[in-house]
Design a protein around this motif. Structure first.
Motif, PDB file in Angstrom:
ATOM      1  N   LEU A 282       0.846  -1.178   0.000  1.00  0.00           N
ATOM      2  CA  LEU A 282       0.000   0.000   0.000  1.00  0.00           C
ATOM      3  C   LEU A 282       0.883   1.231   0.000  1.00  0.00           C
ATOM      4  O   LEU A 282       2.004   1.207   0.482  1.00  0.00           O
ATOM      5  N   ALA A 283       0.351   2.306  -0.505  1.00  0.00           N
ATOM      6  CA  ALA A 283       1.076   3.567  -0.531  1.00  0.00           C
ATOM      7  C   ALA A 283       0.184   4.663   0.026  1.00  0.00           C
ATOM      8  O   ALA A 283      -1.046   4.539   0.014  1.00  0.00           O
ATOM      9  N   LEU A 284       0.799   5.705   0.520  1.00  0.00           N
ATOM     10  CA  LEU A 284       0.069   6.896   0.916  1.00  0.00           C
ATOM     11  C   LEU A 284       0.366   7.954  -0.128  1.00  0.00           C
ATOM     12  O   LEU A 284       1.475   8.032  -0.643  1.00  0.00           O
ATOM     13  N   ALA A 285      -0.625   8.780  -0.416  1.00  0.00           N
ATOM     14  CA  ALA A 285      -0.442   9.853  -1.385  1.00  0.00           C
ATOM     15  C   ALA A 285      -0.914  11.160  -0.772  1.00  0.00           C
ATOM     16  O   ALA A 285      -1.878  11.193  -0.011  1.00  0.00           O
ATOM     17  N   VAL A 286      -0.202  12.243  -1.109  1.00  0.00           N
ATOM     18  CA  VAL A 286      -0.576  13.577  -0.669  1.00  0.00           C
ATOM     19  C   VAL A 286      -0.527  14.520  -1.873  1.00  0.00           C
ATOM     20  O   VAL A 286       0.037  14.177  -2.913  1.00  0.00           O
ATOM     21  N   GLN A 287      -1.089  15.689  -1.697  1.00  0.00           N
ATOM     22  CA  GLN A 287      -1.108  16.670  -2.775  1.00  0.00           C
ATOM     23  C   GLN A 287       0.316  17.071  -3.150  1.00  0.00           C
ATOM     24  O   GLN A 287       1.197  17.167  -2.278  1.00  0.00           O
ATOM     25  N   LYS A 288       0.544  17.322  -4.430  1.00  0.00           N
ATOM     26  CA  LYS A 288       1.849  17.760  -4.911  1.00  0.00           C
ATOM     27  C   LYS A 288       2.261  19.007  -4.139  1.00  0.00           C
ATOM     28  O   LYS A 288       1.480  19.936  -3.976  1.00  0.00           O
ATOM     29  N   GLY A 289       3.491  18.998  -3.635  1.00  0.00           N
ATOM     30  CA  GLY A 289       4.004  20.133  -2.875  1.00  0.00           C
ATOM     31  C   GLY A 289       3.790  20.012  -1.374  1.00  0.00           C
ATOM     32  O   GLY A 289       4.406  20.740  -0.605  1.00  0.00           O
ATOM     33  N   ALA A 290       2.911  19.107  -0.956  1.00  0.00           N
ATOM     34  CA  ALA A 290       2.682  18.896   0.487  1.00  0.00           C
ATOM     35  C   ALA A 290       3.876  18.148   1.072  1.00  0.00           C
ATOM     36  O   ALA A 290       4.621  17.477   0.360  1.00  0.00           O
ATOM     37  N   ALA A 291       4.043  18.274   2.375  1.00  0.00           N
ATOM     38  CA  ALA A 291       5.113  17.537   3.044  1.00  0.00           C
ATOM     39  C   ALA A 291       4.891  16.040   2.850  1.00  0.00           C
ATOM     40  O   ALA A 291       3.757  15.559   2.933  1.00  0.00           O
ATOM     41  N   LYS A 292       5.969  15.315   2.598  1.00  0.00           N
ATOM     42  CA  LYS A 292       5.863  13.867   2.433  1.00  0.00           C
ATOM     43  C   LYS A 292       5.566  13.241   3.788  1.00  0.00           C
ATOM     44  O   LYS A 292       6.215  13.562   4.782  1.00  0.00           O
ATOM     45  N   PRO A 293       4.578  12.341   3.829  1.00  0.00           N
ATOM     46  CA  PRO A 293       4.274  11.686   5.106  1.00  0.00           C
ATOM     47  C   PRO A 293       5.398  10.739   5.512  1.00  0.00           C
ATOM     48  O   PRO A 293       6.055  10.140   4.667  1.00  0.00           O
ATOM     49  N   ASP A 294       5.608  10.620   6.811  1.00  0.00           N
ATOM     50  CA  ASP A 294       6.627   9.706   7.327  1.00  0.00           C
ATOM     51  C   ASP A 294       6.056   8.287   7.306  1.00  0.00           C
ATOM     52  O   ASP A 294       5.102   7.982   8.010  1.00  0.00           O
TER      53      ASP A 294
ATOM     54  N   VAL B 258     -10.238   9.215  -5.895  1.00  0.00           N
ATOM     55  CA  VAL B 258      -9.245   9.355  -4.824  1.00  0.00           C
ATOM     56  C   VAL B 258      -8.163  10.340  -5.271  1.00  0.00           C
ATOM     57  O   VAL B 258      -7.846  11.305  -4.567  1.00  0.00           O
ATOM     58  N   GLN B 259      -7.604  10.111  -6.440  1.00  0.00           N
ATOM     59  CA  GLN B 259      -6.530  10.966  -6.958  1.00  0.00           C
ATOM     60  C   GLN B 259      -6.997  12.409  -7.121  1.00  0.00           C
ATOM     61  O   GLN B 259      -6.290  13.349  -6.754  1.00  0.00           O
ATOM     62  N   GLU B 260      -8.181  12.577  -7.667  1.00  0.00           N
ATOM     63  CA  GLU B 260      -8.721  13.914  -7.903  1.00  0.00           C
ATOM     64  C   GLU B 260      -8.896  14.680  -6.586  1.00  0.00           C
ATOM     65  O   GLU B 260      -8.546  15.855  -6.493  1.00  0.00           O
ATOM     66  N   SER B 261      -9.421  14.026  -5.580  1.00  0.00           N
ATOM     67  CA  SER B 261      -9.664  14.665  -4.290  1.00  0.00           C
ATOM     68  C   SER B 261      -8.357  15.137  -3.648  1.00  0.00           C
ATOM     69  O   SER B 261      -8.277  16.250  -3.118  1.00  0.00           O
ATOM     70  N   VAL B 262      -7.325  14.310  -3.708  1.00  0.00           N
ATOM     71  CA  VAL B 262      -6.039  14.685  -3.118  1.00  0.00           C
ATOM     72  C   VAL B 262      -5.381  15.768  -3.964  1.00  0.00           C
ATOM     73  O   VAL B 262      -4.846  16.742  -3.429  1.00  0.00           O
ATOM     74  N   ALA B 263      -5.428  15.643  -5.270  1.00  0.00           N
ATOM     75  CA  ALA B 263      -4.822  16.642  -6.143  1.00  0.00           C
ATOM     76  C   ALA B 263      -5.428  18.023  -5.947  1.00  0.00           C
ATOM     77  O   ALA B 263      -4.727  19.039  -5.983  1.00  0.00           O
ATOM     78  N   LYS B 264      -6.725  18.079  -5.704  1.00  0.00           N
ATOM     79  CA  LYS B 264      -7.411  19.353  -5.488  1.00  0.00           C
ATOM     80  C   LYS B 264      -7.245  19.877  -4.060  1.00  0.00           C
ATOM     81  O   LYS B 264      -7.698  20.965  -3.740  1.00  0.00           O
ATOM     82  N   GLY B 265      -6.654  19.065  -3.178  1.00  0.00           N
ATOM     83  CA  GLY B 265      -6.478  19.470  -1.788  1.00  0.00           C
ATOM     84  C   GLY B 265      -7.722  19.289  -0.946  1.00  0.00           C
ATOM     85  O   GLY B 265      -7.796  19.799   0.179  1.00  0.00           O
ATOM     86  N   GLU B 266      -8.711  18.570  -1.459  1.00  0.00           N
ATOM     87  CA  GLU B 266      -9.951  18.331  -0.704  1.00  0.00           C
ATOM     88  C   GLU B 266      -9.726  17.317   0.416  1.00  0.00           C
ATOM     89  O   GLU B 266     -10.429  17.340   1.416  1.00  0.00           O
ATOM     90  N   THR B 267      -8.785  16.401   0.197  1.00  0.00           N
ATOM     91  CA  THR B 267      -8.454  15.374   1.178  1.00  0.00           C
ATOM     92  C   THR B 267      -6.952  15.382   1.384  1.00  0.00           C
ATOM     93  O   THR B 267      -6.194  15.535   0.436  1.00  0.00           O
ATOM     94  N   GLU B 268      -6.539  15.206   2.638  1.00  0.00           N
ATOM     95  CA  GLU B 268      -5.111  15.295   2.969  1.00  0.00           C
ATOM     96  C   GLU B 268      -4.316  14.085   2.503  1.00  0.00           C
ATOM     97  O   GLU B 268      -3.235  14.229   1.921  1.00  0.00           O
ATOM     98  N   ILE B 269      -4.823  12.880   2.758  1.00  0.00           N
ATOM     99  CA  ILE B 269      -4.069  11.656   2.457  1.00  0.00           C
ATOM    100  C   ILE B 269      -4.947  10.639   1.751  1.00  0.00           C
ATOM    101  O   ILE B 269      -6.104  10.449   2.103  1.00  0.00           O
ATOM    102  N   ALA B 270      -4.367   9.993   0.757  1.00  0.00           N
ATOM    103  CA  ALA B 270      -5.025   8.872   0.087  1.00  0.00           C
ATOM    104  C   ALA B 270      -4.281   7.618   0.464  1.00  0.00           C
ATOM    105  O   ALA B 270      -3.085   7.633   0.679  1.00  0.00           O
TER     106      ALA B 270
END
Length: 111
Positions: A30-42, A99-111
């Protein structure tokens, strides 16, 4: 032949599968995804992943009834012991594109 997600104990305990026949044929990561430019999750350790998910304001995933990734995500939360705390912040959607769209738009913090 049955394909099961490990761990298999519940399936093996039914008596419908020969215990010695259980063989892992694939692994899924599994992977976690965040919006481009957001801090990378640990995600360096299981404890770090646990903290990251507990600290997240919002999480999005494919609905377990719509795709296997949602079920696998739930299994991961169970393994980390944080299902009860994290599940209320998860928005379940129909597919990975949403899922991708929501994170890309910043609507959701983590996928």
């Amino acid at each position: 032949m049955s394909l099961l997600f490990a761990p298999f104990p519940e399936a093996l305990n039914t008596g419908n599968i020969v215990p010695g026949s259980a063989t892992v044929i694939a692994r899924l990561r599994l992977a976690l995804a965040v919006q481009k430019g957001a801090a990378k999750p640990d995600i360096s350790t299981p404890a770090a992943v646990k903290r990251t998910l507990l600290d997240a304001k919002s999480i999005i995933s494919v609905d377990p009834t719509q795709g296997s990734v949602g079920g696998i995500a739930l299994l991961a939360l169970e393994k980390l012991g944080i299902t009860v705390q994290v599940k209320p912040k998860i928005k379940w959607v129909q597919n990975g594109g949403l899922v991708q769209e929501s994170v890309a738009k910043g609507e959701t913090e983590i996928a």
